[in-house]
Design a protein around this motif. Structure first.
Motif, PDB file in Angstrom:
ATOM      1  N   MET A   1       0.835  -1.199   0.000  1.00 36.67           N
ATOM      2  CA  MET A   1       0.000   0.000   0.000  1.00 36.67           C
ATOM      3  C   MET A   1       0.871   1.250   0.000  1.00 36.67           C
ATOM      4  SD  MET A   1      -3.035   1.330  -0.017  1.00 36.67           S
ATOM      5  CE  MET A   1      -4.034  -0.129   0.311  1.00 36.67           C
ATOM      6  N   ALA A   2       1.928   1.240   0.826  1.00 32.68           N
ATOM      7  CA  ALA A   2       2.829   2.390   0.886  1.00 32.68           C
ATOM      8  C   ALA A   2       3.505   2.619  -0.462  1.00 32.68           C
ATOM      9  CB  ALA A   2       3.877   2.173   1.972  1.00 32.68           C
ATOM     10  N   LYS A   3       3.928   1.538  -1.109  1.00 35.15           N
ATOM     11  CA  LYS A   3       4.580   1.673  -2.414  1.00 35.15           C
ATOM     12  C   LYS A   3       3.585   2.130  -3.482  1.00 35.15           C
ATOM     13  CE  LYS A   3       7.815  -0.650  -5.491  1.00 35.15           C
ATOM     14  NZ  LYS A   3       7.099  -0.457  -6.758  1.00 35.15           N
ATOM     15  N   ALA A   4       2.333   1.676  -3.358  1.00 38.95           N
ATOM     16  CA  ALA A   4       1.311   2.057  -4.340  1.00 38.95           C
ATOM     17  C   ALA A   4       1.058   3.554  -4.328  1.00 38.95           C
ATOM     18  CB  ALA A   4       0.014   1.299  -4.080  1.00 38.95           C
ATOM     19  N   THR A   5       1.118   4.176  -3.149  1.00 43.33           N
ATOM     20  CA  THR A   5       0.862   5.616  -3.091  1.00 43.33           C
ATOM     21  C   THR A   5       1.956   6.400  -3.805  1.00 43.33           C
ATOM     22  OG1 THR A   5       0.117   7.377  -1.629  1.00 43.33           O
ATOM     23  CG2 THR A   5       2.034   6.167  -0.903  1.00 43.33           C
ATOM     24  N   ILE A   6       3.172   5.832  -3.836  1.00 39.19           N
ATOM     25  CA  ILE A   6       4.268   6.453  -4.600  1.00 39.19           C
ATOM     26  C   ILE A   6       4.083   6.191  -6.091  1.00 39.19           C
ATOM     27  CG2 ILE A   6       6.755   6.445  -5.008  1.00 39.19           C
ATOM     28  CD1 ILE A   6       7.114   5.552  -2.092  1.00 39.19           C
ATOM     29  N   ASP A   7       3.912   4.918  -6.415  1.00 40.76           N
ATOM     30  CA  ASP A   7       3.890   4.527  -7.828  1.00 40.76           C
ATOM     31  C   ASP A   7       2.749   5.180  -8.600  1.00 40.76           C
ATOM     32  OD1 ASP A   7       6.109   2.947  -7.517  1.00 40.76           O
ATOM     33  OD2 ASP A   7       4.976   1.076  -7.286  1.00 40.76           O
ATOM     34  N   TYR A   8       1.526   5.061  -8.100  1.00 42.13           N
ATOM     35  CA  TYR A   8       0.389   5.497  -8.913  1.00 42.13           C
ATOM     36  C   TYR A   8       0.289   7.006  -9.018  1.00 42.13           C
ATOM     37  CZ  TYR A   8      -0.966   0.705  -9.518  1.00 42.13           C
ATOM     38  OH  TYR A   8      -0.962  -0.615  -9.899  1.00 42.13           O
ATOM     39  N   ASN A   9       0.745   7.733  -8.004  1.00 43.83           N
ATOM     40  CA  ASN A   9       0.808   9.188  -8.159  1.00 43.83           C
ATOM     41  C   ASN A   9       1.823   9.574  -9.229  1.00 43.83           C
ATOM     42  OD1 ASN A   9      -1.011  10.699  -6.350  1.00 43.83           O
ATOM     43  ND2 ASN A   9      -0.008   9.545  -4.720  1.00 43.83           N
ATOM     44  N   SER A  10       2.945   8.861  -9.299  1.00 40.53           N
ATOM     45  CA  SER A  10       3.943   9.134 -10.333  1.00 40.53           C
ATOM     46  C   SER A  10       3.425   8.746 -11.715  1.00 40.53           C
ATOM     47  CB  SER A  10       5.241   8.368 -10.035  1.00 40.53           C
ATOM     48  OG  SER A  10       5.843   8.834  -8.854  1.00 40.53           O
ATOM     49  N   TYR A  11       2.752   7.596 -11.783  1.00 38.02           N
ATOM     50  CA  TYR A  11       2.238   7.126 -13.071  1.00 38.02           C
ATOM     51  C   TYR A  11       1.190   8.083 -13.644  1.00 38.02           C
ATOM     52  CZ  TYR A  11       4.272   2.616 -11.586  1.00 38.02           C
ATOM     53  OH  TYR A  11       5.109   1.620 -11.157  1.00 38.02           O
ATOM     54  N   ILE A  12       0.380   8.688 -12.765  1.00 41.16           N
ATOM     55  CA  ILE A  12      -0.639   9.634 -13.232  1.00 41.16           C
ATOM     56  C   ILE A  12       0.008  10.766 -14.026  1.00 41.16           C
ATOM     57  CG2 ILE A  12      -2.253  11.430 -12.464  1.00 41.16           C
ATOM     58  CD1 ILE A  12      -3.007   9.539 -10.152  1.00 41.16           C
ATOM     59  N   THR A  13       1.140  11.282 -13.526  1.00 34.70           N
ATOM     60  CA  THR A  13       1.787  12.413 -14.206  1.00 34.70           C
ATOM     61  C   THR A  13       2.221  12.029 -15.614  1.00 34.70           C
ATOM     62  OG1 THR A  13       3.992  11.877 -13.321  1.00 34.70           O
ATOM     63  CG2 THR A  13       2.608  13.338 -12.017  1.00 34.70           C
ATOM     64  N   LYS A  14       2.631  10.779 -15.807  1.00 36.34           N
ATOM     65  CA  LYS A  14       3.049  10.348 -17.153  1.00 36.34           C
ATOM     66  C   LYS A  14       1.853  10.120 -18.069  1.00 36.34           C
ATOM     67  CE  LYS A  14       7.644   8.635 -16.161  1.00 36.34           C
ATOM     68  NZ  LYS A  14       8.655   7.609 -16.472  1.00 36.34           N
ATOM     69  N   GLU A  15       0.744   9.653 -17.501  1.00 39.09           N
ATOM     70  CA  GLU A  15      -0.466   9.522 -18.316  1.00 39.09           C
ATOM     71  C   GLU A  15      -0.966  10.895 -18.761  1.00 39.09           C
ATOM     72  OE1 GLU A  15      -1.979   6.751 -19.398  1.00 39.09           O
ATOM     73  OE2 GLU A  15      -0.598   5.385 -18.391  1.00 39.09           O
ATOM     74  N   LYS A  16      -0.766  11.896 -17.922  1.00 36.72           N
ATOM     75  CA  LYS A  16      -1.199  13.251 -18.261  1.00 36.72           C
ATOM     76  C   LYS A  16      -0.276  13.909 -19.282  1.00 36.72           C
ATOM     77  CE  LYS A  16      -3.296  14.530 -13.784  1.00 36.72           C
ATOM     78  NZ  LYS A  16      -3.166  15.444 -12.612  1.00 36.72           N
TER      79      LYS A  16
END
Length: 461
Positions: free
Chosen positions: A173-188
């Motif tokens: 869960m802790a790693k997911a909060t890092i990963d998916y916030n970062s991934y959102i910026t690349k999708e944008k």
């Protein structure tokens, strides 16, 4: 982390999972400074678990047994915050509602992962303006910037793991909060890059730019209601729908700009790639809500889309919600009679919406909430300008998702006109009746007849 969106409410039960019948206990309590409500409500995903009343010292406590390890959230209206719970936790929270997220601190057993989740939320919130300035960069330079910011957080997580024993699920869960916030910026990136520079990059991105997509789990039940994961899924399916539509539907933007066509693409891709029922259903719901709120006008196309949604979704409550939303949109068309419901005035007296309008000049209804301080202040300043520019209009503010006492204090503090400010107690009723989808939304009426129910406070007048 207020969600000013169309929400869901599901009820469920929880039980004891111990084989010997004894349930491991979990304690969660704390203190709320400047409370805005008498209660704290605990949810697992979108399911109600329990609620407790604040005592005379503004303290609360939950004693829970037999709960599943995972992500929960506690609600002190109008705010809410994530909390990760597992058996044996004895967790204390302290917060001040004036700076809800910034002041929130956990202590006790289980505090490490929870403080980390809050820290990551605040880090990404603070980085947002900085990241926005990166979007004009070329893809390689942009990736380097985002990967560098992510690496700092991963190193911080590694330090946390060295000093504390986290369960595998808590670590994920802790790693997911890092990963998916970062991934959102690349999708944008391709869309924001075009907005900032005018350059179309979406066709030219190297496959390595999206390498992270190889790690995406579209069926992670633990993350179903986790905001970074769900926001990523929304951006991702919008992105790949855009690409597949350009590739397979004529190679130009005509199909992409057709809302019905484009959103049917999104439904199809979610249906193809997501197997987990609950994740599928909330994504289908999100696509349907987004389509209807942007379409605004009832049509045969809308009905075709709703028929498609009903075939794919297995959630009867979602289907009912979409049906109510579409009925609300139909009832808000020009020349229809204004919906009627009860509000409270500054003296705590009931008053109906139609009584407020009466037979006065044209009325503009706008909406605000205490938890969104910056938009609230901006909108109030803008309304004052509009009052001078349009003296033949009556501007009426309706407050939502704020306790009545806090609303009264804000009316006094900001010297708002008490004759044109009203408090809405039943948020769900008002939201569905007035189709409130954004903070700049306003509704223009003449007498009690709708002129424009999907107007924008900044552009429609």
């Amino acid at each position: 982390m207020v969600r000013f969106l169309l929400g869901l409410t599901l009820l469920s039960t929880f039980g004891c999972a111990k084989k010997n019948g004894e349930c491991a206990s979990v304690f969660f309590g704390g203190e709320i400074v400047n409370p805005t409500n008498d209660y704290v409500v605990l949810y697992r995903n979108d399911a109600y678990i329990d609620s407790v009343r604040l005592d005379d010292n503004n303290r609360f406590s939950f004693n829970l047994q037999g709960i599943d390890e995972g992500l929960y959230h506690f609600d002190h209206a109008p705010e809410l915050q994530y909390i990760y719970l597992q058996e044996g936790d004895s967790l204390l929270a302290r917060l001040n509602t004036v700076e809800f997220d910034e002041s929130l601190v956990f202590s006790g057993t289980g505090s490490e992962v929870n403080n980390f989740l809050v820290e990551m939320f605040l880090a990404y919130e603070n980085e947002e303006p900085q990241i926005y300035e990166y979007y004009p960069l070329d893809p390689e330079a942009f990736s380097q910037k985002i990967d560098s910011l992510r690496a700092i957080k991963i190193n911080h997580l590694n330090d946390l793991v060295v000093d504390n024993q986290l369960s595998e699920r808590a670590l994920n869960m802790a790693k997911a909060t890092i990963d998916y916030n970062s991934y959102i910026t690349k999708e944008k990136y391709p869309f924001y890059h075009k907005r900032k520079t005018g350059e179309e990059t979406i066709h030219d991105l190297d496959e390595s730019f999206y390498d992270y997509r190889k790690n995406i789990d579209f069926n992670n039940r633990d993350l179903t209601y986790f905001r970074p994961y769900f926001d990523f899924m929304k951006w991702h399916f919008g992105n790949i729908s855009y690409m597949s539509c350009l590739k397979d539907c004529g190679g130009d933007h005509e199909a992409v700009n057709d809302r019905l066509h484009f959103n049917k693409h999104k439904l199809y891709l979610v249906d193809s790639l997501v197997a987990e029922t609950e994740i599928r259903d909330i994504l289908f719901r999100n696509i349907a809500v987004d389509y209807l709120l942007k379409e605004h006008n009832p049509s045969q196309e809308c009905q075709l889309f709703i028929d498609k949604f009903n075939k794919l979704s297995s959630n009867e409550q979602h289907k009912e919600e979409i049906d109510h939303l579409y009925k609300g949109i139909r009832h808000l068309q020009p020349n229809q009679s204004l919906p009627n419901f009860i509000l409270k005035d500054i003296n705590n007296q009931n008053i109906s919406l139609k009584e407020i309008v009466g037979r006065k000049k044209n009325t503009v209804f706008y909406f605000w909430t205490a938890s969104q301080q910056k938009p609230f202040r901006s909108n109030m300043q803008h309304v004052e300008k509009l009052k001078k520019k349009y003296p033949d209009h009556n501007f009426v503010g309706i407050n939502l998702k704020t306790s009545y006492p806090q609303w009264q204090l804000l009316v006094e503090e900001y010297k708002l006109d008490k004759n044109t400010q009203f408090h809405g107690e039943n948020f769900k009723e008002i939201q569905m009746a007035m189709i409130i989808d954004k903070l700049n939304k306003c509704i223009i009426t003449k007498d009690t007849v709708i002129v424009d129910a999907f107007a924008d406070l900044y552009t429609s007048l």
